[in-house]
Design an enzyme around this catalytic site. Structure first.
Site, PDB file in Angstrom:
ATOM      1  N   GLU A  41       0.734  -1.087   0.248  1.00 18.67           N
ATOM      2  CA  GLU A  41       0.030  -0.115   0.083  1.00 18.67           C
ATOM      3  C   GLU A  41       0.868   1.276  -0.027  1.00 18.67           C
ATOM      4  OE1 GLU A  41      -2.720   0.223   3.447  1.00 18.67           O
ATOM      5  OE2 GLU A  41      -2.934   2.610   3.063  1.00 18.67           O
ATOM      6  N   ARG A  45       0.472  10.305   0.506  1.00 15.69           N
ATOM      7  CA  ARG A  45       0.904  11.452   1.232  1.00 15.69           C
ATOM      8  C   ARG A  45       2.133  12.229   0.981  1.00 15.69           C
ATOM      9  NH1 ARG A  45       0.153   8.013   7.020  1.00 15.69           N
ATOM     10  NH2 ARG A  45      -1.751   6.975   6.257  1.00 15.69           N
ATOM     11  N   THR A  68      -4.485   6.090   1.757  1.00 17.37           N
ATOM     12  CA  THR A  68      -4.839   7.656   1.686  1.00 17.37           C
ATOM     13  C   THR A  68      -5.644   8.338   0.768  1.00 17.37           C
ATOM     14  OG1 THR A  68      -2.546   7.722   2.990  1.00 17.37           O
ATOM     15  CG2 THR A  68      -3.944   9.834   3.041  1.00 17.37           C
ATOM     16  N   LYS A 128     -10.815  -1.404   6.852  1.00 15.66           N
ATOM     17  CA  LYS A 128      -9.613  -1.163   7.608  1.00 15.66           C
ATOM     18  C   LYS A 128     -10.211  -0.856   8.892  1.00 15.66           C
ATOM     19  CE  LYS A 128      -6.416   2.520   7.171  1.00 15.66           C
ATOM     20  NZ  LYS A 128      -5.047   2.871   6.664  1.00 15.66           N
TER      21      LYS A 128
HETATM   22  C1  3PG Z   1      -2.160   3.723   7.889  1.00 14.49           C
HETATM   23  O1  3PG Z   1      -2.122   4.571   6.932  1.00 14.49           O
HETATM   24  O2  3PG Z   1      -2.672   2.721   7.681  1.00 14.49           O
HETATM   25  C2  3PG Z   1      -1.558   4.000   9.123  1.00 14.49           C
HETATM   26  O3  3PG Z   1      -0.966   5.339   9.350  1.00 14.49           O
HETATM   27  C3  3PG Z   1      -0.287   3.044   9.231  1.00 14.49           C
HETATM   28  O4  3PG Z   1      -0.050   3.390  10.583  1.00 14.49           O
HETATM   29  P1  3PG Z   1       1.484   2.951  11.170  1.00 14.49           P
HETATM   30  O5  3PG Z   1       2.258   4.098  10.604  1.00 14.49           O
HETATM   31  O6  3PG Z   1       1.121   3.245  12.963  1.00 14.49           O
HETATM   32  O7  3PG Z   1       1.706   1.636  11.176  1.00 14.49           O
END
Ligand code: 3PG
Length: 185
Positions: A41, A45, A68, A128
C-alpha cells in the site's frame, strides 16, 4: 480483477509505505516481495506517490495499491497510475460509490458502528479498522465486530511487529497493515 477479500487473504501483513523518492520505489518493492509481502500500500501522502505506484507496479510479484485515497479525484489518479486496490482512512459516500462503480478492490476505514453500517448499506463488508490502537485496540475491535458477523477487518495504525500476531489471531481479522514492515528498508 480480484476482490478485496482475496487480497486480504493473500498476504497477512501489508506494508503501508510513505515514499518521497521514486528512485527508491522499485528496489523497495523488490525487497518487500522477497520478504513475503506481495501486497503493498503506497499512501498518497507524498508528491511522488503516484509515480511511486507506477514504478512499483512494474515489479514482478508486487500487487500495488493506493492508500490515503480521500475522494473520487484521488481514486481516478490512483487508477491511472496503476493501483490495483484502494485504501482510505475513512468511509465517505462519494468515494465509496466511485470505487464500487470502478470495480477496483476497495478497503475503506471504519472506527465505529455507524461507519460499518454505512458501509453495509453500500454493499461493503471488508474494512480497514483505523486508527486501530488509538481507537481502542483489540478490545475495541472485538466489541465493534460482534454485531456484524459478516464483516472482516484489516487493522492499521499503531501496530508493531510484536503486536501484529495478536491482531491476526482474531477470527474477524484477515490481515494487518503498518509502516513498521518497511521501517528498516
Ligand atoms: C495507515 O495509514 O494505515 C497508518 O498510518 C499506518 O500506521 P502506522 O504508521 O502506525 O503503522
Amino acid at each position: 480483477m480480484t476482490t478485496i477479500d482475496a487480497l486480504m487473504r493473500l498476504s497477512p501483513v501489508i506494508p503501508v509505505l510513505v515514499i518521497d523518492d521514486p528512485a527508491k520505489a522499485q528496489p523497495l518493492a523488490r525487497a518487500l516481495v522477497a520478504r513475503g509481502h506481495p501486497v503493498l500500500e503506497v499512501t498518497l501522502r507524498t508528491a511522488a506517490a503516484l509515480e511511486v505506484i507506477a514504478e512499483m507496479a512494474k515489479v514482478d510479484g508486487a500487487i500495488v495499491g493506493a492508500g490515503t485515497v480521500l475522494n473520487p479525484r484521488d481514486l481516478d489518479a490512483s487508477l491511472k497510475a496503476g493501483a490495483r486496490f484502494i485504501v482510505s482512512p475513512g468511509l465517505t459516500e462519494p468515494l465509496a460509490r466511485a470505487a464500487i462503480a470502478s470495480g477496483v478492490p476497495f478497503l475503506p476505514g471504519v472506527a465505529n458502528a455507524g461507519d460499518i453500517m454505512r458501509g453495509l448499506d453500500l454493499g461493503l463488508d471488508r474494512f480497514k479498522f483505523f486508527p486501530a490502537v488509538a481507537a481502542g485496540g483489540i478490545p475495541a475491535l472485538k466489541a465493534l465486530a460482534a454485531p456484524f458477523a459478516q464483516c472482516r477487518f484489516c487493522p492499521t495504525g499503531g501496530l508493531t511487529e510484536a503486536t501484529a500476531p495478536d491482531w491476526l489471531a482474531l477470527d474477524t481479522v484477515l490481515c494487518v497493515g503498518g509502516s513498521w514492515v518497511a521501517a528498516d528498508l
